[in-house]
Design a protein around this motif. Structure first.
Motif, PDB file in Angstrom:
ATOM      1  N   PHE A 124       0.870  -1.170  -0.172  1.00  0.00           N
ATOM      2  CA  PHE A 124      -0.003   0.009  -0.269  1.00  0.00           C
ATOM      3  C   PHE A 124       0.780   1.407   0.166  1.00  0.00           C
ATOM      4  O   PHE A 124       0.606   2.259  -0.612  1.00  0.00           O
ATOM      5  N   ALA A 125       2.068   1.109   0.738  1.00  0.00           N
ATOM      6  CA  ALA A 125       2.951   2.342   0.727  1.00  0.00           C
ATOM      7  C   ALA A 125       3.379   2.600  -0.625  1.00  0.00           C
ATOM      8  O   ALA A 125       3.651   3.756  -1.096  1.00  0.00           O
ATOM      9  N   GLU A 126       3.852   1.629  -1.427  1.00  0.00           N
ATOM     10  CA  GLU A 126       4.294   1.544  -2.680  1.00  0.00           C
ATOM     11  C   GLU A 126       3.165   2.162  -3.437  1.00  0.00           C
ATOM     12  O   GLU A 126       3.854   3.003  -4.414  1.00  0.00           O
ATOM     13  N   VAL A 127       1.922   1.841  -3.542  1.00  0.00           N
ATOM     14  CA  VAL A 127       0.766   2.342  -4.504  1.00  0.00           C
ATOM     15  C   VAL A 127       0.723   3.634  -4.003  1.00  0.00           C
ATOM     16  O   VAL A 127       0.579   4.732  -4.982  1.00  0.00           O
ATOM     17  N   GLY A 149       1.442   9.403  -5.906  1.00  0.00           N
ATOM     18  CA  GLY A 149       1.798  10.749  -5.630  1.00  0.00           C
ATOM     19  C   GLY A 149       2.661  11.065  -6.510  1.00  0.00           C
ATOM     20  O   GLY A 149       2.691  12.114  -7.181  1.00  0.00           O
ATOM     21  N   GLU A 150       3.413  10.142  -7.521  1.00  0.00           N
ATOM     22  CA  GLU A 150       4.277  10.703  -8.505  1.00  0.00           C
ATOM     23  C   GLU A 150       3.369  10.562  -9.821  1.00  0.00           C
ATOM     24  O   GLU A 150       3.789  11.685 -10.666  1.00  0.00           O
ATOM     25  N   VAL A 151       2.234  10.065 -10.018  1.00  0.00           N
ATOM     26  CA  VAL A 151       1.312  10.346 -10.998  1.00  0.00           C
ATOM     27  C   VAL A 151       0.643  11.316 -11.107  1.00  0.00           C
ATOM     28  O   VAL A 151       0.478  12.327 -11.877  1.00  0.00           O
ATOM     29  N   GLU A 152       0.297  11.838  -9.854  1.00  0.00           N
ATOM     30  CA  GLU A 152      -0.347  13.083  -9.515  1.00  0.00           C
ATOM     31  C   GLU A 152       0.643  14.163  -9.767  1.00  0.00           C
ATOM     32  O   GLU A 152       0.296  15.283 -10.315  1.00  0.00           O
ATOM     33  N   ASP A 153       1.936  14.087  -9.534  1.00  0.00           N
ATOM     34  CA  ASP A 153       2.777  15.435  -9.755  1.00  0.00           C
ATOM     35  C   ASP A 153       3.109  15.146 -11.407  1.00  0.00           C
ATOM     36  O   ASP A 153       3.120  16.542 -11.905  1.00  0.00           O
ATOM     37  N   GLU A 154       3.069  14.283 -12.146  1.00  0.00           N
ATOM     38  CA  GLU A 154       3.165  14.387 -13.548  1.00  0.00           C
ATOM     39  C   GLU A 154       2.099  14.683 -14.235  1.00  0.00           C
ATOM     40  O   GLU A 154       2.107  15.762 -15.078  1.00  0.00           O
ATOM     41  N   LEU A 155       0.878  14.474 -13.497  1.00  0.00           N
ATOM     42  CA  LEU A 155      -0.700  15.283 -14.291  1.00  0.00           C
ATOM     43  C   LEU A 155      -0.206  16.655 -13.796  1.00  0.00           C
ATOM     44  O   LEU A 155      -0.841  17.568 -14.669  1.00  0.00           O
TER      45      LEU A 155
END
Length: 97
Positions: A62-65, A70-76
């Motif tokens: 879950f921590a990895e997900v 968070g990375e995907v949100e930053d990219e967005l």
């Protein structure tokens, strides 16, 4: 105990006999089930340990997900900023032409 004395015991005597029998039966039941209970507690402890290990693995996953999200949100957010900048440039070009 002499069976001829039973009518003289009355209700209280009968209750004493019944309670004594129930206590004896309960004691006998508990002593025979003690080994079964030990096996049950051993299996329960093993299952709790396995469950704890599964929870630890799921928490790590879950921590990895969450990290990936968070990375995907930053990219967005970066993509939105680039799109807005491109729209601003296109609007500025349209105004000057």
């Amino acid at each position: 105990m002499d069976p001829s004395l039973l009518p003289q015991l009355g209700v209280a005597g009968a209750l004493v006999i019944v309670v004594g029998y129930l206590l004896h039966a309960n004691h006998r039941l508990m002593t025979t089930n003690r080994s079964d209970r030990a096996d049950y507690l051993k299996a329960l402890a093993a299952r709790e340990a396995a469950h704890a290990a599964e929870l630890t693995a799921l928490r790590a996953r879950f921590a990895e997900v969450e990290k990936r999200l968070g990375e995907v949100e930053d990219e967005l957010d970066r993509e939105r900023d680039r799109r807005r900048a491109a729209e601003d440039i296109a609007a500025a070009v349209r105004r000057h032409t």
